[in-house]
Write a protein that holds these residues in place. Structure first.
Motif, PDB file in Angstrom:
ATOM      1  N   ASP A 271      15.958  55.364   0.142  1.00 21.83           N
ATOM      2  CA  ASP A 271      16.909  57.354   0.129  1.00 21.83           C
ATOM      3  C   ASP A 271      16.171  58.218  -0.074  1.00 21.83           C
ATOM      4  N   GLY A 272      17.038  59.543   0.659  1.00 20.76           N
ATOM      5  CA  GLY A 272      15.735  60.517   0.551  1.00 20.76           C
ATOM      6  C   GLY A 272      15.784  61.182   2.037  1.00 20.76           C
ATOM      7  N   LEU A 273      14.931  62.193   1.591  1.00 19.40           N
ATOM      8  CA  LEU A 273      14.976  62.914   3.152  1.00 19.40           C
ATOM      9  C   LEU A 273      13.718  62.269   3.978  1.00 19.40           C
ATOM     10  N   TYR A 274      13.871  62.398   5.407  1.00 27.18           N
ATOM     11  CA  TYR A 274      13.081  61.748   6.271  1.00 27.18           C
ATOM     12  C   TYR A 274      12.669  62.376   7.361  1.00 27.18           C
ATOM     13  N   PHE A 275      11.305  63.060   7.948  1.00 27.92           N
ATOM     14  CA  PHE A 275      10.628  62.802   9.187  1.00 27.92           C
ATOM     15  C   PHE A 275      11.540  62.011  10.276  1.00 27.92           C
ATOM     16  N   VAL A 276      12.297  62.606  11.197  1.00 28.00           N
ATOM     17  CA  VAL A 276      12.458  62.160  13.164  1.00 28.00           C
ATOM     18  C   VAL A 276      11.558  62.613  13.432  1.00 28.00           C
ATOM     19  N   GLN A 277      11.035  61.299  13.636  1.00 32.59           N
ATOM     20  CA  GLN A 277       9.515  61.000  14.476  1.00 32.59           C
ATOM     21  C   GLN A 277       9.978  60.303  16.085  1.00 32.59           C
ATOM     22  N   SER A 278      11.415  59.773  16.312  1.00 30.80           N
ATOM     23  CA  SER A 278      11.972  59.534  17.951  1.00 30.80           C
ATOM     24  C   SER A 278      13.148  59.076  17.743  1.00 30.80           C
ATOM     25  N   VAL A 279      13.046  59.842  19.026  1.00 29.79           N
ATOM     26  CA  VAL A 279      15.016  58.985  19.097  1.00 29.79           C
ATOM     27  C   VAL A 279      15.131  58.324  20.240  1.00 29.79           C
ATOM     28  N   ASP A 280      15.954  57.326  20.377  1.00 32.21           N
ATOM     29  CA  ASP A 280      15.812  56.971  21.723  1.00 32.21           C
ATOM     30  C   ASP A 280      17.207  57.256  22.487  1.00 32.21           C
ATOM     31  N   HIS A 281      18.401  58.319  23.355  1.00 31.10           N
ATOM     32  CA  HIS A 281      19.623  58.180  23.333  1.00 31.10           C
ATOM     33  C   HIS A 281      19.877  57.451  25.204  1.00 31.10           C
ATOM     34  N   ARG A 282      21.110  56.511  25.152  1.00 33.63           N
ATOM     35  CA  ARG A 282      21.329  55.909  25.856  1.00 33.63           C
ATOM     36  C   ARG A 282      22.455  56.260  26.311  1.00 33.63           C
ATOM     37  N   LEU A 283      23.302  56.742  27.010  1.00 31.61           N
ATOM     38  CA  LEU A 283      24.230  56.963  27.651  1.00 31.61           C
ATOM     39  C   LEU A 283      24.751  56.749  28.647  1.00 31.61           C
ATOM     40  N   GLU A 284      26.169  55.886  28.589  1.00 33.84           N
ATOM     41  CA  GLU A 284      27.021  54.975  29.830  1.00 33.84           C
ATOM     42  C   GLU A 284      27.982  55.196  29.212  1.00 33.84           C
ATOM     43  N   ARG A 285      28.738  54.723  30.117  1.00 28.12           N
ATOM     44  CA  ARG A 285      30.400  55.274  30.473  1.00 28.12           C
ATOM     45  C   ARG A 285      31.345  54.750  29.197  1.00 28.12           C
TER      46      ARG A 285
END
Length: 378
Positions: free
Chosen positions: A341-355
């Motif tokens: 638990d606690g704070l993290y640094f967001v290294q990467s995010v993959d966004h997936r958009l579909e209908r």
């Protein structure tokens, strides 16, 4: 493309992106954007369309992104809960077409990278920078991209070296992107492209890899109705820890002195209370030619990279989370146990958009176990 609380905005055009016609959005079946804050990595996108055999859509993309003009700019933005976020501002780099079978629709795919892909095409080898420190050289290189709405955000190093033009004149070697990264590396900095805050504008950030700021809403695991994460796995690699050692030259004796560098700094505070001891020592010998302050800055940047021994990976549904999880920022994690638990640094995010759906795959890092905060921010 998406109904309900999530709305997709797609802008395409030569140099200046404009909203696409309705038939283009109707043909779009999925959009994937890979956003990363890792040094030396570029964000990328992939758009998938289903089109009829004689559809003009592939031809328009190929002609507009052909040799005249050479740039087809693509901006992908989403609006969640009334707030718009630009996922990527980039250019098309490749396309592919898979013909349909038995009269079915064809699958047309457009791939691209963020605007740093253009910086990779411009070779400025031989361009002189007389009497210009590193920050001034960065601003000069980035000036040519102002027409694309790229706003430079340059943080001058703590130690400024102004070269005497009678002794030496710095000269660019390689492409703009390679040169900007080289200057950042020598200053212990990072260079990255940040889209937004509105479509058509973006930031070219050259400065320290800061891991500070207001955390994003917490990612909750196994917390009944408060759960907003579909899955998450944690890891701790004690062998990943590295103790960097830089070499500085004593001005009086000319002796080379090794200096161990800690993995924390004002811009990279500890996010975990218990940090495993470094398993390896790495000597950074190129710092012997630099000044003491420059060598320490470079060592601190290396130390921050080597310190990420704790990782977390998972996925979430954006509608349930209530907003878009962004890279290059902090986020809280709750429900993973005392160690994670606690704070993290967001290294990467993959966004997936579909209908009808918008999901994200994320990767988090930090430099130790057990939260440094008594309560994780909601």
């Amino acid at each position: 493309m998406l109904s309900g609380p999530v709305h997709l905005t797609l802008l395409v055009g030569p140099a200046v992106p404009l909203p696409v016609p309705r038939f283009v959005l109707d043909a779009l079946t999925s959009a994937t954007v890979r956003s990363t804050a890792a040094p030396g990595r570029q964000s990328a996108f992939e758009l998938t369309f289903e089109v009829e055999k004689n559809s003009p859509l592939p031809t328009r993309f190929l002609l507009v992104g052909g040799s005249l003009p050479p740039v087809l700019r693509v901006v992908v933005a989403v609006t969640v809960g009334g707030a718009q976020d630009v996922l990527i501002d980039g250019v098309m780099t490749a396309t592919s077409l898979v013909p349909g079978a038995d009269g079915g629709p064809c699958v047309f795919t457009v791939r691209g990278m963020d605007l740093t892909a253009l910086m990779e095409k411009v070779d400025g080898t031989g361009l002189p920078f007389p009497a210009m420190p590193a920050a001034a050289r960065v601003l000069t290189v980035l000036a040519k991209y102002a027409a694309l709405g790229v706003v430079p955000v340059v943080v001058p190093p703590l130690v400024t070296d102004v070269p005497n033009p009678l002794e030496r004149i710095p000269v660019q070697q390689g492409t703009d992107l390679a040169y900007l990264r080289r200057l950042a590396n020598r200053s212990g900095y990072v260079f990255t492209h940040i889209p937004g805050p509105v479509p058509g504008t973006s930031f070219a950030y050259w400065g320290p890899h800061a891991r500070i700021g207001v955390p994003q809403p917490a990612l909750n695991i196994d917390s009944d109705t408060a759960t907003n994460v579909e899955s998450m796995t944690f890891g701790c690699d004690v062998e990943a820890g590295v103790q960097p050692v830089v070499f500085v030259q004593d001005p009086a004796t000319k002796a080379i002195v090794p200096v161990p560098i800690p993995d924390i700094s004002p811009l990279n505070p500890p996010l975990g209370l218990l940090r495993p001891a470094p398993a390896k020592i790495r000597y950074i010998r190129e710092t012997a030619k630099l000044g003491t302050a420059e060598a320490v800055l470079l060592g601190m940047a290396k130390a921050a990279t080597f310190a990420d021994v704790v990782t977390a990976r998972g996925s979430l549904d954006v509608v349930r989370y209530g907003r878009v999880l962004k890279p290059r920022a902090l986020v809280g994690v709750r429900g993973g146990g005392t160690a994670f638990d606690g704070l993290y640094f967001v290294q990467s995010v993959d966004h997936r958009l579909e209908r009808g759906s918008f999901t994200q795959q994320f990767s988090l890092v930090r430099n130790g176990l057990v939260s440094t905060l008594p309560v994780v921010p909601v």
